[in-house]
Design a protein around this motif. Structure first.
Motif, PDB file in Angstrom:
ATOM      1  N   LEU A 101      -6.094   7.421   3.514  1.00 47.29           N
ATOM      2  CA  LEU A 101      -6.677   6.384   2.956  1.00 47.29           C
ATOM      3  C   LEU A 101      -5.803   5.062   2.858  1.00 47.29           C
ATOM      4  CD1 LEU A 101      -8.332   8.108  -0.246  1.00 47.29           C
ATOM      5  CD2 LEU A 101      -9.371   7.731   2.093  1.00 47.29           C
ATOM      6  N   GLY A 102      -4.464   5.548   2.556  1.00 55.90           N
ATOM      7  CA  GLY A 102      -3.592   4.282   2.599  1.00 55.90           C
ATOM      8  C   GLY A 102      -3.426   3.631   4.111  1.00 55.90           C
ATOM      9  N   VAL A 126      -1.913  -4.705  -4.447  1.00 58.34           N
ATOM     10  CA  VAL A 126      -1.343  -3.624  -4.384  1.00 58.34           C
ATOM     11  C   VAL A 126      -2.289  -2.245  -4.683  1.00 58.34           C
ATOM     12  CG1 VAL A 126      -0.062  -1.870  -6.070  1.00 58.34           C
ATOM     13  CG2 VAL A 126       0.707  -4.385  -5.799  1.00 58.34           C
ATOM     14  N   VAL A 127      -2.378  -1.376  -3.784  1.00 56.10           N
ATOM     15  CA  VAL A 127      -3.196  -0.294  -3.663  1.00 56.10           C
ATOM     16  C   VAL A 127      -2.243   0.952  -3.745  1.00 56.10           C
ATOM     17  CG1 VAL A 127      -4.971   0.920  -2.234  1.00 56.10           C
ATOM     18  CG2 VAL A 127      -4.728  -1.557  -2.337  1.00 56.10           C
ATOM     19  N   ASN A 128      -2.235   1.614  -4.805  1.00 59.22           N
ATOM     20  CA  ASN A 128      -1.531   2.967  -5.029  1.00 59.22           C
ATOM     21  C   ASN A 128      -2.116   4.191  -4.591  1.00 59.22           C
ATOM     22  OD1 ASN A 128       1.087   1.966  -6.353  1.00 59.22           O
ATOM     23  ND2 ASN A 128      -0.281   1.194  -8.032  1.00 59.22           N
ATOM     24  N   ALA A 129      -2.010   4.465  -3.260  1.00 59.94           N
ATOM     25  CA  ALA A 129      -2.610   5.596  -2.653  1.00 59.94           C
ATOM     26  C   ALA A 129      -1.883   6.592  -2.510  1.00 59.94           C
ATOM     27  CB  ALA A 129      -3.481   5.314  -1.315  1.00 59.94           C
ATOM     28  N   VAL A 153       0.887  -1.170  -0.103  1.00 63.80           N
ATOM     29  CA  VAL A 153      -0.072   0.148  -0.012  1.00 63.80           C
ATOM     30  C   VAL A 153       0.880   1.130   0.034  1.00 63.80           C
ATOM     31  CG1 VAL A 153      -1.789   1.220   1.148  1.00 63.80           C
ATOM     32  CG2 VAL A 153      -1.736  -1.156   1.345  1.00 63.80           C
ATOM     33  N   THR A 154       1.003   1.843  -1.262  1.00 65.66           N
ATOM     34  CA  THR A 154       1.775   3.273  -1.158  1.00 65.66           C
ATOM     35  C   THR A 154       0.893   4.257  -0.246  1.00 65.66           C
ATOM     36  OG1 THR A 154       0.923   4.208  -3.212  1.00 65.66           O
ATOM     37  CG2 THR A 154       2.563   2.501  -3.277  1.00 65.66           C
ATOM     38  N   ASP A 180       5.969   4.727   2.072  1.00 60.08           N
ATOM     39  CA  ASP A 180       5.680   6.248   2.336  1.00 60.08           C
ATOM     40  C   ASP A 180       6.863   6.823   3.107  1.00 60.08           C
ATOM     41  OD1 ASP A 180       4.245   8.363   3.331  1.00 60.08           O
ATOM     42  OD2 ASP A 180       2.516   6.865   3.752  1.00 60.08           O
ATOM     43  N   LEU A 181       6.720   8.117   3.237  1.00 59.97           N
ATOM     44  CA  LEU A 181       7.972   9.142   3.452  1.00 59.97           C
ATOM     45  C   LEU A 181       7.696   9.748   4.868  1.00 59.97           C
ATOM     46  CD1 LEU A 181       8.871  10.771   0.165  1.00 59.97           C
ATOM     47  CD2 LEU A 181      10.155   9.078   1.306  1.00 59.97           C
TER      48      LEU A 181
END
Length: 256
Positions: free
Chosen positions: A17-18, A84-87, A10-11, A37-38
């Motif tokens: 939402l992620g 994969v969830v690109n959030a 999950v990005t 994430d960052l």
């Protein structure tokens, strides 16, 4: 596809939402959720709260080398990725012509690199392992869910980069679905409206209320958990494929 025992990436998985998606997948029995994430502080806090099945990786999705290394690390530990969830996304607000001059290209570039290149980087890195993995009894090998926005259709003034990147995610859903169908990989896009996430923390309450009023019913901002519920439905139900779903309580964004 079963969520139980699945491995997910999950990005943007350390907030908003992620984060809600990561929580939901873990609650439903996912074997591992890797959050790209960052936000190191938030990632560490979530790891402490959610346990070892939640793994935070400091990844700038706009950088292909970082994504490739992170995906390789996940696959090395858990084998193929199933979900994969690109959030991950940035707002990148800027007008083409403002009182400060023409559109700053560095702002536009950042919006496109994070919001569009980011998902592409993740998908191209995950797809080979996903396609080579053992299919389920129904022939499924994985599902990829990109996160667009209502701005893909009704972009507001100052959302040039954001709207362009989100519209591109909608546009690539069909060709990717058609290409990856032979591998048993589904591709979907979810376009949320206004959800009460940290991105709105600095927005004055009156402005948030005005934005929520654009929804028809319920007349409020969405809750991250409600977004995660749709992700669950898409993952579980194999008939979801090749489509973009709006999740916005009927919201039509005004010009500004």
């Amino acid at each position: 596809m079963k969520i139980e025992n699945a491995v997910a990436i999950v990005t943007g998985g350390a907030s908003g939402l992620g984060e809600a998606t990561a929580r939901r997948l873990l609650e439903l029995g996912a074997r591992a959720v890797a959050a790209f994430d960052l936000n190191d502080e938030r990632g560490a806090a979530l790891r402490a709260e959610l346990g070892e099945r939640y793994r935070y990786l400091e990844v700038d999705v706009s950088q292909l080398d970082q994504v490739e290394m992170a995906v390789a690390a996940v696959e090395s530990e858990h084998s193929a990725v199933q979900v994969v969830v690109n959030a991950a996304a940035v707002a990148a607000p800027a007008k083409l012509l403002s009182s400060r001059g023409p559109l700053p290209m560095e702002v536009f570039d950042k919006g496109i690199k994070v919001n569009l290149y980011g998902p592409i980087h993740v998908m191209r890195s995950v797809a080979p392992g996903m396609a080579a993995s053992e299919p389920t009894a129904g022939g499924e090998r994985g599902v990829i869910i990109n996160v667009a926005s209502g701005a893909a259709w009704e972009g507001q003034i100052g959302q040039i980069a954001y709207s362009a990147s989100k519209a591109a995610l909608v546009g690539l859903t069909m060709p990717l679905f058609r290409e990856l169908a032979q591998h048993g990989i589904r591709v979907m896009t979810v376009a949320p409206g206004a959800f009460d996430t940290p991105i709105y923390d600095q927005v004055p309450p009156a402005l948030k209320a005005e934005l929520a009023a654009q929804s028809l019913f319920p007349r409020r901002m969405g809750e991250p958990a409600e977004f995660a519920m749709l992700i669950e439905e898409i993952v579980r139900n194999p008939m979801h494929n090749g489509r973009s779903i709006r999740l916005d309580a009927g919201m039509i964004l005004p010009p500004s």
